[in-house]
Design a protein around this motif. Structure first.
Motif, mmCIF file in Angstrom:
data_model
loop_
_atom_site.group_PDB
_atom_site.id
_atom_site.type_symbol
_atom_site.label_atom_id
_atom_site.label_comp_id
_atom_site.label_asym_id
_atom_site.label_seq_id
_atom_site.Cartn_x
_atom_site.Cartn_y
_atom_site.Cartn_z
ATOM 1 N N ALA A 8 8.514 -6.480 -4.020
ATOM 2 C CA ALA A 8 7.862 -5.176 -4.015
ATOM 3 C C ALA A 8 7.991 -4.540 -2.640
ATOM 4 O O ALA A 8 7.991 -5.230 -1.612
ATOM 5 N N VAL A 9 8.101 -3.223 -2.610
ATOM 6 C CA VAL A 9 8.216 -2.528 -1.322
ATOM 7 C C VAL A 9 6.953 -2.683 -0.491
ATOM 8 O O VAL A 9 6.986 -2.451 0.727
ATOM 9 N N THR A 10 5.871 -3.086 -1.111
ATOM 10 C CA THR A 10 4.612 -3.220 -0.381
ATOM 11 C C THR A 10 4.431 -4.608 0.229
ATOM 12 O O THR A 10 3.399 -4.870 0.831
ATOM 13 N N VAL A 11 5.403 -5.501 0.082
ATOM 14 C CA VAL A 11 5.326 -6.794 0.756
ATOM 15 C C VAL A 11 5.546 -6.586 2.255
ATOM 16 O O VAL A 11 6.513 -5.935 2.668
ATOM 17 N N VAL A 12 4.645 -7.125 3.058
ATOM 18 C CA VAL A 12 4.705 -6.926 4.505
ATOM 19 C C VAL A 12 5.809 -7.787 5.098
ATOM 20 O O VAL A 12 5.828 -9.013 4.925
ATOM 21 N N ARG A 13 6.737 -7.155 5.800
ATOM 22 C CA ARG A 13 7.844 -7.856 6.445
ATOM 23 C C ARG A 13 7.595 -8.086 7.927
ATOM 24 O O ARG A 13 8.140 -9.012 8.522
ATOM 25 N N ALA A 14 6.804 -7.231 8.534
ATOM 26 C CA ALA A 14 6.547 -7.345 9.971
ATOM 27 C C ALA A 14 5.237 -6.645 10.304
ATOM 28 O O ALA A 14 4.762 -5.775 9.560
ATOM 29 N N ASP A 61 9.303 -2.514 2.873
ATOM 30 C CA ASP A 61 10.720 -2.187 2.711
ATOM 31 C C ASP A 61 10.882 -0.674 2.668
ATOM 32 O O ASP A 61 10.650 -0.041 1.645
ATOM 33 N N GLY A 62 11.243 -0.106 3.818
ATOM 34 C CA GLY A 62 11.472 1.327 3.886
ATOM 35 C C GLY A 62 10.215 2.157 4.000
ATOM 36 O O GLY A 62 10.276 3.388 3.947
ATOM 37 N N SER A 117 -10.504 -5.683 9.605
ATOM 38 C CA SER A 117 -10.624 -4.346 9.018
ATOM 39 C C SER A 117 -9.370 -3.536 9.275
ATOM 40 O O SER A 117 -8.869 -2.836 8.382
ATOM 41 N N ALA A 118 -8.827 -3.616 10.494
ATOM 42 C CA ALA A 118 -7.629 -2.851 10.843
ATOM 43 C C ALA A 118 -6.456 -3.239 9.956
ATOM 44 O O ALA A 118 -5.706 -2.385 9.465
ATOM 45 N N VAL A 119 -6.287 -4.534 9.729
ATOM 46 C CA VAL A 119 -5.203 -5.019 8.879
ATOM 47 C C VAL A 119 -5.401 -4.556 7.439
ATOM 48 O O VAL A 119 -4.454 -4.094 6.776
ATOM 49 N N GLU A 120 -6.638 -4.646 6.940
ATOM 50 C CA GLU A 120 -6.905 -4.226 5.565
ATOM 51 C C GLU A 120 -6.664 -2.739 5.385
ATOM 52 O O GLU A 120 -6.063 -2.303 4.396
ATOM 53 N N LEU A 121 -7.102 -1.940 6.328
ATOM 54 C CA LEU A 121 -6.912 -0.495 6.230
ATOM 55 C C LEU A 121 -5.442 -0.115 6.335
ATOM 56 O O LEU A 121 -4.978 0.794 5.633
ATOM 57 N N ALA A 122 -4.682 -0.814 7.179
ATOM 58 C CA ALA A 122 -3.244 -0.558 7.262
ATOM 59 C C ALA A 122 -2.545 -0.910 5.959
ATOM 60 O O ALA A 122 -1.588 -0.237 5.546
ATOM 61 N N CYS A 123 -3.021 -1.961 5.277
ATOM 62 C CA CYS A 123 -2.435 -2.328 3.985
ATOM 63 C C CYS A 123 -2.718 -1.269 2.922
ATOM 64 O O CYS A 123 -1.840 -0.946 2.107
ATOM 65 N N TRP A 124 -3.910 -0.697 2.921
ATOM 66 C CA TRP A 124 -4.190 0.403 1.992
ATOM 67 C C TRP A 124 -3.273 1.583 2.278
ATOM 68 O O TRP A 124 -2.783 2.254 1.356
ATOM 69 N N ASP A 125 -3.045 1.844 3.554
ATOM 70 C CA ASP A 125 -2.159 2.944 3.930
ATOM 71 C C ASP A 125 -0.743 2.690 3.407
ATOM 72 O O ASP A 125 -0.094 3.592 2.853
ATOM 73 N N LEU A 126 -0.258 1.453 3.570
ATOM 74 C CA LEU A 126 1.070 1.102 3.077
ATOM 75 C C LEU A 126 1.143 1.231 1.558
ATOM 76 O O LEU A 126 2.095 1.813 1.012
ATOM 77 N N ALA A 127 0.148 0.695 0.848
ATOM 78 C CA ALA A 127 0.153 0.760 -0.614
ATOM 79 C C ALA A 127 0.129 2.204 -1.106
ATOM 80 O O ALA A 127 0.792 2.557 -2.087
ATOM 81 N N SER A 128 -0.625 3.042 -0.413
ATOM 82 C CA SER A 128 -0.704 4.457 -0.799
ATOM 83 C C SER A 128 0.624 5.163 -0.586
ATOM 84 O O SER A 128 1.108 5.895 -1.469
#
Length: 387
Positions: A8-14, A61-62, A117-128
Motif C-alpha cells: 500500500a502507498v501508505t506503508v511508511v518507508r522512511a 510510496d510517492g 502523538s507527532a507520529v500518529e498525527l503524521a500518519c493520519w496526514d499520510l493516510a489522508s
C-alpha cells in the motif's frame, strides 16, 4: 492503491526530521488595534522547544505525511525510540500503531507522549493525502465543514484600561466566546479586584460566553474566595484554577458554589485521562491531540466525556488536529475549538497556508491531509531513518 513493490502507498518507508523556523520574538504582525493595545509579548522565544523547531515527515510510496512543529527533545525521541518501529507500518491502520516496536526505556511522560502523538498525527496526514479524503472523513465522516472558535485572550492583560475594548472587539467578531487569564497581579489584589476587572470584561462581552483560565496559579484559599465571583459572572467554565485532581482541587469541587471546572490538556498519559474523566473530577473536558496520544486517543476521550455528560473543548496548541476532531463530532460533543489571539498567528507561520478565522468560524479540514505542508528551512533533513 499499490506501491512499487505491491504494498500500500501508505506503508511508511522512511522517517525524516526537517528544520522549520523558530518562533520569532515579539507579537505577530497585523494584530487588530484593539488586541495589540493590550497584548503582552509571548514568552515562547525564551523556551528551547520554540527556538529550535522541526517537522516530522513519514514517507510512503510517492506521498508523505507531515506533523509540525515539534521541539528538539521530541524530535530526538521520534528518531531514537519510534522511527525504527514505524518503518513498515501502514499509516492507514492507526489502531496498530501503538503496538509497533519501540526502543528505549522512557515510554511515558510529556515528551514521550508528544513524540507518539507527532507520529500518529503524521500518519493520519499520510493516510489522508494518499486517499484524497479529509481526516474527518477518515475518522468516521464529516459532521461539520466549519467549526466555531472561541477566542483565547491569554496573551492579553485583563487589567489594562483598554481591555474592555478588546473584549468588545472579540464579541463583534462572532467568536463562540472568550476566555481571559487570571494573572498573578490581579489575583494578588483579592476577589473584589478580580470581580471588578472580570466584571468589566464580562459586560463588554455582551451575550457571548465568558470563560477564565487560572493557569494553575491560584492557591487554595484564593480559589475558594474566587468561586462566588465566578458564579456571579456566570462563567461557562473555569479552567485549571489550580492543579487538577489533587486535594486542593477536591476542596474547590466540594465548596458548595457551582462553577463548571475544566481540565485535561495536561493529562498526557492514558491513566491520568481516565482518572479525571471517570472520577467525577471535571465538568468540561479539554484534550490536546498533540500531547495526549493523537487523534484516535483524543476521539476516544471525547466519546467518554460525552457519555458522562461533558462537552469537550480541544486545547489550541494543535489547531488543525483539533479542527479535524471537531469536524467529525457534533456540536454537543465539541462546541468549539480554541483560537489563541496572539499565539495562533505565530504557530501558523510554519505552514504554507495559514488558518484564518472568518465570522468566528474555521474550516474543519484543509482538504486532503491533516495540516497544510510545513515551510522547510533546509534542503536536507536533520535526521533520517529508513530508505
Amino acid at each position: 492503491m499499490a506501491g512499487q513493490d505491491g504494498g500500500a502507498v501508505t506503508v511508511v518507508r522512511a522517517v525524516r526530521v526537517w528544520p522549520v523556523a523558530g518562533q520569532p520574538a515579539g507579537l505577530p504582525e497585523d494584530l487588530p488595534d484593539a488586541i495589540a493595545a493590550v497584548a503582552v509579548a509571548p514568552a515562547g522565544p525564551s523556551w528551547p522547544e520554540h527556538r529550535a523547531r522541526f517537522a516530522i515527515e513519514v514517507v510512503g510510496d510517492g506521498v508523505s505525511g507531515w506533523h509540525a512543529p515539534v521541539g528538539e527533545s521530541v524530535a530526538r525521541l521520534v528518531v531514537d525510540t519510534l522511527a525504527d518501529g514505524l518503518v513498515g507500518h501502514d499509516a492507514a491502520a492507526p489502531r496498530k500503531l501503538v503496538y509497533r516496536q519501540r526502543a528505549g526505556r522512557h515510554q511515558h511522560g510529556a515528551h514521550a507522549r508528544q513524540a507518539a502523538s507527532a507520529v500518529e498525527l503524521a500518519c493520519w496526514d499520510l493516510a489522508s493525502r494518499a486517499s484524497d479524503r479529509s481526516v474527518p472523513e477518515l475518522l468516521g465522516g464529516t459532521v461539520r465543514a466549519r467549526v466555531p472558535a472561541y477566542a483565547s485572550a491569554l496573551g492579553l492583560d485583563p487589567a489594562h484600561p483598554e481591555a474592555v475594548k478588546a473584549a468588545a472587539w472579540i464579541a463583534d467578531q462572532g467568536f463562540w466566546g472568550q476566555k481571559w487569564p487570571l494573572t498573578k497581579e490581579v489575583l494578588r489584589q483579592g476577589p473584589r479586584v478580580v470581580g471588578r476587572v472580570l466584571g468589566a470584561l464580562r459586560e463588554a462581552a455582551g451575550e457571548g460566553r465568558f470563560m477564565v483560565d487560572g493557569l494553575r496559579r491560584c492557591r487554595l484559599d484564593e480559589a475558594l474566595t474566587l468561586l462566588p465571583v465566578l458564579a456571579d459572572l456566570e462563567v461557562a467554565f473555569a479552567e485549571e484554577l489550580l492543579e487538577p485532581g489533587g486535594f486542593a482541587w477536591a476542596q474547590v469541587r466540594t465548596a458548595g458554589v457551582r462553577v463548571p471546572m475544566a481540565a485535561g490538556e495536561h493529562a498526557v498519559d492514558e491513566h491520568e485521562q481516565t482518572r479525571l474523566l471517570a472520577g467525577g473530577v471535571v465538568d468540561v473536558w479539554q484534550t490536546d491531540p498533540g500531547w495526549s496520544g493523537g487523534l484516535a486517543r483524543s476521539l476516544h476521550t471525547i466519546e467518554v466525556a460525552a457519555d458522562l455528560g461533558m462537552a469537550t473543548f480541544p486545547h489550541g496548541d494543535r489547531l488543525w488536529a483539533a479542527l479535524a476532531l471537531a469536524g467529525a463530532c457534533c456540536r454537543d460533543k465539541v462546541p468549539a475549538v480554541e483560537w489563541h489571539l496572539t499565539l495562533e498567528p505565530l504557530r501558523q507561520q510554519v505552514f504554507a497556508e495559514a488558518a484564518v478565522v472568518e465570522a468566528g468560524l474555521l474550516p474543519s479540514a484543509p482538504g486532503a491531509g491533516l495540516t497544510p505542508p510545513p515551510v522547510i528551512t533546509s534542503p536536507l533533513p536533520v535526521w533520517a531513518v529508513g530508505s
